[in-house]
Design a protein around this motif. Sequence first.
Motif, PDB file in Angstrom:
ATOM      1  N   GLU A   1       0.831  -1.201   0.000  1.00  0.00           N
ATOM      2  CA  GLU A   1       0.000   0.000   0.000  1.00  0.00           C
ATOM      3  C   GLU A   1       0.872   1.260   0.000  1.00  0.00           C
ATOM      4  O   GLU A   1       0.581   2.234  -0.698  1.00  0.00           O
ATOM      5  CB  GLU A   1      -0.919  -0.007   1.222  1.00  0.00           C
ATOM      6  CG  GLU A   1      -1.915   1.153   1.245  1.00  0.00           C
ATOM      7  CD  GLU A   1      -2.908   1.050   2.388  1.00  0.00           C
ATOM      8  OE1 GLU A   1      -3.665   2.010   2.592  1.00  0.00           O
ATOM      9  OE2 GLU A   1      -2.940   0.001   3.076  1.00  0.00           O
TER      10      GLU A   1
ATOM     11  N   LEU B   1      -6.020   3.498  -2.899  1.00  0.00           N
ATOM     12  CA  LEU B   1      -6.898   2.324  -2.877  1.00  0.00           C
ATOM     13  C   LEU B   1      -8.334   2.765  -2.631  1.00  0.00           C
ATOM     14  O   LEU B   1      -8.593   3.790  -1.998  1.00  0.00           O
ATOM     15  CB  LEU B   1      -6.457   1.353  -1.780  1.00  0.00           C
ATOM     16  CG  LEU B   1      -5.011   0.848  -1.852  1.00  0.00           C
ATOM     17  CD1 LEU B   1      -4.741  -0.110  -0.707  1.00  0.00           C
ATOM     18  CD2 LEU B   1      -4.745   0.160  -3.181  1.00  0.00           C
TER      19      LEU B   1
ATOM     20  N   GLN C   1      -8.930  -1.850  -2.318  1.00  0.00           N
ATOM     21  CA  GLN C   1      -8.824  -2.550  -3.599  1.00  0.00           C
ATOM     22  C   GLN C   1      -8.229  -1.641  -4.675  1.00  0.00           C
ATOM     23  O   GLN C   1      -8.270  -0.419  -4.583  1.00  0.00           O
ATOM     24  CB  GLN C   1     -10.203  -3.046  -4.056  1.00  0.00           C
ATOM     25  CG  GLN C   1     -10.802  -4.131  -3.167  1.00  0.00           C
ATOM     26  CD  GLN C   1     -12.104  -4.662  -3.731  1.00  0.00           C
ATOM     27  OE1 GLN C   1     -12.860  -3.962  -4.407  1.00  0.00           O
ATOM     28  NE2 GLN C   1     -12.380  -5.946  -3.470  1.00  0.00           N
ATOM     29  N   ILE C   2      -7.686  -2.293  -5.706  1.00  0.00           N
ATOM     30  CA  ILE C   2      -7.187  -1.578  -6.883  1.00  0.00           C
ATOM     31  C   ILE C   2      -7.558  -2.381  -8.118  1.00  0.00           C
ATOM     32  O   ILE C   2      -7.363  -3.606  -8.165  1.00  0.00           O
ATOM     33  CB  ILE C   2      -5.657  -1.349  -6.797  1.00  0.00           C
ATOM     34  CG1 ILE C   2      -5.137  -0.694  -8.090  1.00  0.00           C
ATOM     35  CG2 ILE C   2      -4.912  -2.641  -6.521  1.00  0.00           C
ATOM     36  CD1 ILE C   2      -3.678  -0.296  -8.008  1.00  0.00           C
TER      37      ILE C   2
END
Length: 563
Positions: free
Chosen positions: A76, A86, A90-91
């Motif tokens: 991260e 993010l 999530q990405i």
Amino acid sequence: MLVHLHVKNLALIEDIEVEFGPGLNILTGETGAGKSILLGSMQLILGGRSTRDMIRAGASYALVELLFQVENPRAEEALGELGVELEDGQILLTRKLMDGRSINKINGETCTVSQMKAAASCLLDIHGQHEHQSLLYQDKQLEILDAYGKDEIYPARDKVQEAYRAYRKCMQELKKLDTDEEQRNRERAFLEFEINEIETAQLRPGEDEELETLYRKLNNGKKILETLQSVRDLTGYDSAQGAGDSVGMAVRELTRVTEFDSQLESMSGTLQEVDSLLNDFNRELSSYVEDLNFDDETFFETEKRLDLINNLKAKYGQSIEEIQKYGERQKQKLSDLDRYEELFQEARENLLKSQKKLEEVSYALSEIRQKYSKTLTDKIIEGLKDLNFLDVQFRIDFKRKEEYTAGGFDDIEYEISTNPGESVKPLGRIVSGGELSRIMLAIKAILADRDQIETLIFDEIDTGISGRTAQKVSEKMSVIGRHHQVLCITHLPQIAAMADTHFEIEKHQRGTETITEIHPLEGEDSIQELARLLGGAEITQAVYQNAKEMKELAQVHKNTRLK
């Protein structure tokens, strides 16, 4: 980890979506079913080269989407340094291929291929079928060692790079000064000529703009004079058509009737103001005309001075200020030439100082590397024994390069002996392709614990192995799967049996089209696939029982030894 893969219109794949799980994800299937296409889709996200023939026949585009759930704080942080934020942890990485171009997006925002690659590299590491060959190159071997001890090695290496840049700069400075007397005399004469030319001109800031204004005026003198004469006729008091004469007459006429109507007094006042302004304008115009001087000598001198300034601009700068700054720089160069011996000695001393500094930081880096090479050697030997190298010797040999580099002066080479009684020799002279593959697996397992990358992909890591070695490789893969998500494409039942999640890739004929599909296997279906890997075309009861037992033993291994 990689939680979702969506591929559309890529080669044999029409439209598939896959939900991957944690731990060891195994992908199996017949040769040519499309496993390499699936891997290729992920490599596209990592910046892989795209071509028009990748797009499925009859389709206008191909699409690859990878959705990651980021749980590692270091990953991260690495993404944050790239400016990637993010969304709910999530990405989403998307690459759409069209004829001759591609559109790349991170979380819905358009980006470049290099930005996509940088982000994906924080999340995904693909070990392809031929990557283990890179182990034969010493640069790769050094890269692995540096990655292993990166917490100490990378900062030390940064110091070396900084010292190396300073060293190279000092070398260039000395080289620039290292000229013979004849060359210096030529340069002195040239500098003196340029300085004299600029100083003789006696330039004044803003002079060029003043001269250009005057030149335009002088060059258009006749037109100006004719025009002013016409304006004086039109506005003056000397002709019947002159506005001044007409306004004066109007003032007199209006004055006669103002005594009869008080409202006309303000209008008369306004007209008198117009008459006064027009009278002032004509006096100013007459004075300007009388002062005009359009003699040829003034024009010639102005033109000559402008030509001189423009010639200097063409040589030394776009403005008088730039020309003067150039002259000051040339004076400094001339001064440096007069102090040549002093400056040359100073540059030589600076080079020696920078070399001493580079030697110190390079030596410090080498010591750190050698410290980590000992623990890395032990871990590689341990990992190789886990992979059925029963009597293996391994060492990292250090030599010193003849020249300094931005990475220090270490020249290292991995050496190994895989048989009792044999002395250690460079990897390329000893190991086979299958052995190299296992060595790389051992190294990947070691680096995995020190890396922020959560998802590791192995494409046919089983090349050149079978039997007990294959079992050992499967156990190693399962160990890696305890701390990382692993995706593995394999043909070996020993590895497939260790799967936490098992997928089958199949190729189907639909009319005149061929399509690739992928679906998860559970329970009985997974055992049937293991039996196919064991027995080939014909699956007998014995083969089936063997596959079932293999799956059960793998589960026992995970439930006991891996906990």
